[in-house]
Structures are given as structure tokens and as C-alpha cells.
Design an enzyme around this catalytic site. Structure first.
Site, PDB file in Angstrom:
ATOM      1  N   VAL A 461     -15.801  33.514  37.383  1.00  0.00           N
ATOM      2  CA  VAL A 461     -16.628  33.539  38.599  1.00  0.00           C
ATOM      3  C   VAL A 461     -18.085  33.635  38.138  1.00  0.00           C
ATOM      4  CG1 VAL A 461     -17.232  34.761  40.719  1.00  0.00           C
ATOM      5  CG2 VAL A 461     -14.842  34.645  40.009  1.00  0.00           C
ATOM      6  N   GLU A 462     -18.901  32.711  38.642  1.00  0.00           N
ATOM      7  CA  GLU A 462     -20.324  32.689  38.280  1.00  0.00           C
ATOM      8  C   GLU A 462     -21.068  33.495  39.343  1.00  0.00           C
ATOM      9  OE1 GLU A 462     -21.854  28.664  38.403  1.00  0.00           O
ATOM     10  OE2 GLU A 462     -23.389  29.114  36.912  1.00  0.00           O
ATOM     11  N   ILE A 463     -21.688  34.587  38.931  1.00  0.00           N
ATOM     12  CA  ILE A 463     -22.427  35.418  39.888  1.00  0.00           C
ATOM     13  C   ILE A 463     -23.877  34.954  39.882  1.00  0.00           C
ATOM     14  CG2 ILE A 463     -23.131  37.761  40.498  1.00  0.00           C
ATOM     15  CD1 ILE A 463     -20.721  38.832  39.092  1.00  0.00           C
TER      16      ILE A 463
END
Ligand code: NAD
Length: 711
Positions: A461-463
Site C-alpha cells: 500500500v502506497e501511503i
């Protein structure tokens, strides 16, 4: 004697040795454990009162594998060779002392841990579906150097052993039993020890099968006709998957093949030489550096603001129950979170929940979960159309249509209901977070959580941190990603963020080659040879050409609104031309490929639109272009501060879009060859193919200063 292993001798004469390395969360194979094991073996051998040995663990796992810290210090091949030989001397002695030795395995036994168990006469294993057995060394570019390539083929046969070691996947206890890797299963820990002791008492003179005079490999050794047939195919099957990029795969096969012609001791020595060869490869260093050290650092919170207290999401709101929303609801409910799944109609919301039902029904069928667990998980997902149901959510993630107005509308409606402290996240794949946060009354609590499709399978997951996102919001997003068992990377806001931006350069470079007259088959082959999971043209078809065109049009409009110049990529024209004739990708059954019931084929019409040049460039040139263009864009992201760390860049590239893992990630690609060599080659490519190859200033600087990007 070190206290790494404690030993108790029972009144029945069975010694129970418990591995429990002090100060470590897990047992790992290194000098400390092996020295202690050598002492145990000596005592068992010399003490006539001891009739047998049960080897078990005082930790949750049996033994997690090799000590990577020790391995990463090895400088020359002699060191891994000697370490491997020393370990094997202890194990060989253990299995030949003339008394039974049984491994009582109540937790994971992986890598060197399983090799210790293989040197026992029997393996009794707790029947727990989550318990992992396996030889995952190949995933770090290594081979089992503690006798695994020698004992495993002699225990389960050459074919099964190659599968276990070549793929590196975990094996559950029940399957291990059926293949003969495990002797017996036990229902609980008491039974585990009882069965192990009973086995010792029933086999007072236990010997390994390979020490019996009439020993035969199950299924035959390397000389047997059946196995010879396997050997004529296995290397080409492996090469078709790995394109020769993983030396460990070849070394494992060589070690098993040669070991299958030799006696036990000679085979052991051969294995240690191949182990040393693996340990010295750049590929292994790359994978250990990124997939071990950098990944662990990320999981421990290297990119999380340290001062913020740890948080947990108890109730999650998901807006939009489409492909992404449904997936996010599933992975969250699986982690025990209560989920409110909202869409415009109840039918759509329920359809989103049905996605979980489908995944779970499949898992029940395969025995991966139980009907009770499935029902409990489903009970945690509540489909709705009412915003009131979001009351009490700690976090809300929107996954509605990729449209600013729709996103702004749901943001306002949700914020009107959720508490002032709750976090609001967008799963947008292209729209800058800072812009979307303008619809929010509390932009400090607004963050990007970019999931990948399919959500249940993709580990990343790219925050995305917007201009106003607070440290606390970032930390809470980070904690949530870990809570659902995924790996977070943290990036600053920018067009395409990190993953989509760099991934696009790969696909666009492939399309540019086609336009220049490179044969499409050569383009596709180069992608696979480079180690990418999918070739560029096929990938563009998956993403769909119309979607890419839409994103390009939107970018052009956005830049015009900001008075910025738009530089079209040379590939844009090709995408436009194909869209004009309706070849928009896989979803339409036609793109760069034609899609039929019997699979896909490159569309023959490409040759007329983009005639292949008479002289084709060497594959090496194409591979360099595909990899340099990605690495250089990743370096630009680092330079611009889109990436906050090298670790995030490397892990994001491997987990996000499958950047060839043996390179250790898009930035490690540069560090492995050295920034100086990268700059030289990038400049050559820039002169031939365009300024996109002009090396990023941050790499030029590192080259001048003689250091690596990772420092
Ligand atoms: P989708 O079309 O499958 O699902 C969108 C859902 O949102 C639909 O069920 C729709 O009914 C619902 N919706 C639309 N307007 C709504 C509203 N006002 N209120 C409540 N629900 C509403 O789309 P998707 O592929 O799941 O993508 C959703 C978001 O995730 C987009 O922003 C997309 O860019 C992003 N994303 C997609 C991918 C991907 O691979 N598809 C990957 C990462 C991020």
C-alpha cells in the site's frame, strides 16, 4: 555450555533438548546454536543413560532459518563454504550416533531450521495449518547449505525436492506428511512431545534411510531413467521462468543432480561449494539487502513518525463497493476490523460484500479456512447506502469513481458523520492528494492510501502524504496498513505518486521501441528477459490504452491550468492511434494483442502500422532501456523528495509493479552497478534515445562523490 539449548533427561532415558537462543525473538542457525547443538550431541553420545534425543524449541517457532546478519558479513567464498561444512559436520554426527533423534516441531521450521530437522531420524509436527515448513533460501538468492540439497532428495525424491527448493514456497504440515517429509502429526503440544519420546523408545537403533546399505532414492537417483528424463527438462523449465536471472536456481539443480550421483559425504561437500557460489553473487546481495534488511526496517516503522503513539482501527468505512472497495473491505475484515461498505445502491454494496463471500468459499473448499471463520468474517462487513452508519469509524477510505467531483461529494458527506479525530483516506490512483484534500474540512486528517489490484493478493500500500497531512494521520495510516498485514511505503504527493509514475516509464519505453521499428516480439521478450513479470505491450493491454490516454489528457489539462508545459512521451502517439481504431486493450478483446478463447496473440496489423526495421537492435540494448528508464525515474523521485527513502523506493518497485526482484529494486539497480557506471551508460542511452535517459542529478552527484544512493 551456552544456554542456547537446555537439556533435561527424563526417567525413561529420553533427553529433551530445547533450543531457545537468549535475547532473540526466534531461533536462527548460526555459531551459537550450532555450537550448543554440538555439545548436546556429544553428551547424548557419551552418556549411556541417555537412550534417545528429542530436539524441540522454547520459542514460538522451531527454527526460522539462517542468521542473515552473519551471512551478510561474508566477503570471500571460503567463509560460507566453511560455515556450511561446519554445520553439516554437527548434523552428520547427530544422525550417526546410534541413538534415535526426533525433531518435535511446534512452530515454523524454515531454511536451516528444516535442515536440522532433516538430520533427525523422525519429524513429529504440530498439526497447525499456519505452521510453515520449507526451504525459502532461493528467495534470497541462496541454496540450502546445511544438507538440504542432499537429504531432501533422499527423503522425498528428486522431483519433489527440486520443487520445494526451487520455488521456496512453504508447505503445510498435512501436505508435508503426505509427501513423506514429516513422520507424524500431533494434535497439541503435549501430544507432540509424547509422540516424539514414544518414537525414540520404539526405534532404539534408528538410522537414516541413506545410511542403510540397500538405500535407494525414492523415485530413483540422477542415473535412473525416470530421473534422467526429468533432468533433460527441468533446466529448460526453470530457465523459461527465470531467464537465467537467478543463479541460485541453477546452483540448486546442479547440487541436487551431482548429489544424486555421489555418496552422502561427497554430495555434502559439493553442496557447500554451490552454497558459497550463491552467497557470493550480486543477486543474493541485492535480495538480502532489500527483501530482508530494507523490508524489515520498513515493517519496524522506519518511515513512520516515531513520536506518534501506536493506533488500531476498530471500525472502518469504505466508500464505493467496486473492485477496489470490495477488496479493501475483505482484507480489513480478515484482520478483524468491523467494516461498513457503502455504495449508491444496496445492491451494489451487497455485490461488494459478495466478493468476500466468493474468496472465502474458495478458501473453505481448499481447506485454508473453516466455515465458522468465513461466517465470522462476513458478519463483520455491513453493506449500506446510509452515511449515518459511518458514525464511530476510526478510518474511512474512499474508492469511488476516479472523478474529483464525486470524490469531493463523498468526502463532505462522510466528514459530516465521522468524529473529528477520524482519518479520511483516498484510494485514488492518479489524482494528487493535496488537491483532493481541498474538499475536506480537516485536511490534516486527509491522506492517500493507494492499494493495488487485486487487493487480496498485492502486498503493497502506497501511503501518500498531502501538503497538509499531519504526522499523526500518516502514522495512523501506516499502523492500519500493518494491521491488515500489508507493507506500507510512504511517499510525498506528486503526479502518479511513485509507483504509477515509474511503472509507466517501463510500459511507455516498450511502446516507443515498437514505434521505432523494433519487432514487437523482441520488445516483449526483452521485458521478460529483464526479469519483469509481464512484458510491456501485454501490460499496456491489461491496464487498457483508453485509460492511459484518459490520464494523459487529464494531465495535459491540469498542467495547462497551472501554466506548465506538457511534454508528450513518444509512445503517446501509438496509444492514440490504436485507440482511434478501437484497439483499446484486453477488456475490448483487442489491443497490441488479439484475445480469443485460446489465449492471446500479437496483432499482425502492428507490422503494417509500425514496420519492423531491417536491422534489429541486440536484446541487451532493449533490456538496458527498459531497466534504466525505470531506475532513472525512481532516482528522480528520490531527488524530488517524492520518495522519502531508498528502502521505500526499492520495496515499492518490487511489491508494487514487480520490478525484477534479483536486482533488489529500482534504486538498488543503480547501487549494484555503481552510480558511476550507471551515469555513463545512461548518458549513452540519452544520446541515442532521448533526454528521459539523462541521469538524474542525484545519481550524478553520488557518482562524483563515489558513494551509493543508499549511503
Ligand atoms: P469501480 O468502478 O469498480 O468501483 C467504484 C465504485 O464506486 C462503484 O461500485 C460505484 O457504484 C461506487 N460509487 C460511485 N460513486 C459513488 C458515490 N457517490 N457514493 C458511493 N459509491 C459510489 O472502480 P475501482 O476500480 O474500484 O476504483 C475505485 C478507485 O480506486 C478509483 O479512484 C481508482 O482510481 C482507484 N484505484 C483503482 C485501481 C484499479 O486497479 N482498478 C488501483 C488503485 C486505485
Amino acid at each position: 555450555m551456552s544456554n542456547a539449548i537446555t537439556m533435561d533427561v527424563g526417567s525413561d532415558g529420553i533427553a529433551v533438548a530445547t533450543m531457545d537462543l537468549p535475547g532473540r525473538p526466534m531461533n536462527v542457525v548460526g555459531d551459537e546454536l550450532m555450537t550448543a547443538l554440538a555439545h548436546v550431541v556429544e553428551r547424548v553420545e557419551s552418556d549411556d543413560a541417555i537412550k534417545g534425543l528429542v530436539l524441540t524449541s522454547g520459542k514460538a517457532d522451531f527454527c526460522a532459518g539462517g542468521d542473515i546478519d552473519r551471512m551478510s558479513k561474508w566477503q570471500e567464498p571460503r567463509e560460507p563454504f566453511e560455515a556450511s561444512m561446519a554445520m553439516k559436520a554437527v548434523l552428520r554426527k547427530m544422525e550417526t550416533i546410534g541413538k534415535p533423534v526426533v525433531a518435535a516441531i511446534g512452530g515454523h521450521a524454515l531454511g536451516g531450521g528444516l535442515e536440522i530437522a532433516l538430520a533427525c531420524h523422525a519429524r513429529i509436527v504440530l498439526d497447525d495449518r499456519k505452521l510453515k515448513l520449507g526451504q525459502p533460501e532461493v528467495k534470497l538468492g541462496l541454496l540450502p547449505g546445511g544438507g538440504g540439497t542432499v537429504r531432501l532428495p533422499r527423503l522425498v525424491g528428486i522431483q519433489a525436492a527440486l520443487q520445494i527448493m526451487g520455488e521456496g514456497d512453504d508447505i503445510a504440515p498435512a501436505k508435508a506428511l503426505s509427501m513423506g517429509l514429516v513422520t507424524e502429526l500431533a494434535k497439541n503440544r503435549d501430544e507432540l512431545l509424547a509422540k516424539a519420546k514414544a518414537w525414540c523408545l520404539a526405534h532404539p537403533k534408528a538410522r537414516q534411510p541413506w545410511d542403510e546399505p540397500k538405500f535407494r532414492f525414492p523415485g530413483g537417483d540422477s542415473r535412473s531413467p525416470a530421473v534422467a528424463q526429468l533432468w533433460s527438462i527441468a533446466p529448460s523449465v526453470a530457465a523459461a521462468k527465470s531467464y537465467g536471472n537467478y543463479p541460485a536456481v541453477t546452483h540448486i539443480m546442479s547440487s541436487v543432480f551431482e548429489g544424486g550421483l555421489l555418496g552422502f559425504d561427497a554430495a555434502s561437500a559439493v553442496e557447500s561449494r554451490y552454497f558459497a557460489a550463491c552467497a557470493m553473487t550480486q543477486e543474493s546481495r541485492n535480495m538480502i539487502g532489500t527483501l530482508w534488511y530494507q523490508l524489515n526496517a520498513i515493517k519496524k516503522g522506519a518511515s513512520r513518525p516515531a513520536k506518534v503513539a501506536k493506533s488500531q482501527v476498530r471500525k472502518l468505512g469504505v466508500l464505493g463497493a467496486g473492485m477496489m472497495g470490495a477488496g479493501i473491505a475483505y482484507v480489513s475484515a480478515k484482520a478483524g476490523i468491523d467494516v461498513v461498505l457503502l455504495d449508491t445502491t444496496l445492491e451494489l454494496a451487497e455485490k461488494g460484500k459478495a466478493h468476500s463471500q466468493q474468496l472465502l468459499d474458495k478458501a473453505v473448499k481448499k481447506g485454508r479456512t473453516t466455515a465458522e471463520q468465513r461466517d465470522a468474517l462476513l458478519a463483520r462487513i455491513r453493506p449500506t447506502t446510509s452515511y449515518e452508519d459511518l458514525a464511530g469509524c476510526d478510518l474511512v477510505i474512499e474508492a469511488v469513481f476516479e472523478d474529483r467531483a464525486v470524490k469531493a461529494d463523498v468526502t463532505r458527506k462522510a466528514e459530516a458523520v465521522i468524529g473529528a479525530g477520524a482519518v479520511f483516506a483516498s484510494n485514488t490512483s492518479t489524482l494528487p492528494i493535496t488537491g483532493l484534500a481541498k474538499a475536506s474540512a480537516r485536511p490534516t486528517h486527509f491522506v492517500g492510501l493507494h492499494f493495488f489490484s487485486p487487493v487480496d493478493k498485492m502486498p503493497l500500500v502506497e501511503i501518500i502524504v498531502g501538503e497538509k497531512t499531519s504526522d499523526e494521520t500518516l502514522a495512523r495510516g501506516f499502523d492500519y496498513v500493518l494491521q491488515i498485514g500489508k507493507t506500507p511505503i510512504v511517499v510525498n504527493d506528486s503526479r502518479g505518486f511513485y509507483t504509477s509514475r515509474v511503472f509507466a516509464t517501463y510500459v511507455m519505453e516498450g511502446i516507443t521501441m515498437l514505434k521505432e521499428g523494433v519487432h514487437p516480439r523482441h520488445v516483449e521478450q526483452a521485458g521478460l528477459q529483464a526479469g519483469m513479470p509481464m512484458p510491456p505491450l501485454a501490460l499496456q493491454d491489461e491496464v487498457s490504452l483508453s485509460l492511459s490516454l484518459h490520464v494523459m489528457e487529464q494531465t495535459k489539462k491540469d498542467l495547462a491550468a497551472e501554466d506548465k508545459v506538457y511534454h508528450p512521451h513518444p509512445a503517446e502517439e501509438v496509444i492514440r492511434q490504436l485507440c482511434e481504431i478501437g484497439r483499446i486493450g484486453k477488456k475490448a478483446g483487442r489491443g497490441f494483442y488479439d484475445y480469443g478463447d485460446d489465449g492471446k496473440r500479437l496483432w499482425p496489423g502492428l507490422a503494417e502500422m509500425y514496420p519492423p526495421a531491417d536491422e534489429q537492435p541486440p536484446q541487451k540494448e532493449l533490456i538496458d532501456r527498459l531497466m534504466f528508464v525505470q531506475a532513472n525515474e525512481a532516482a528522480r523521485c528520490l531527488q524530488e523528495g517524492v520518495l522519502r527513502s531508498v528502502a521505500d523506493g526499492n520495496i515499492g518497485s518490487i511489491f508494487g509493479w514487480g520490478f525484477a526482484p534479483f536486482h533488489g529494486g529500482a534504486l538498488q539497480f543503480i547501487d549494484a552497478m555503481g552510480p558511476k557506471a550507471f551515469v555513463e551508460r545512461a548518458r549513452e542511452l540519452a544520446a541515442l534515445y532521448g533526454t528521459r535517459f539523462e541521469p538524474a542529478a542525484i545519481v550524478v552527484k553520488a557518482a562524483e562523490e563515489g558513494r551509493r544512493l543508499a549511503g
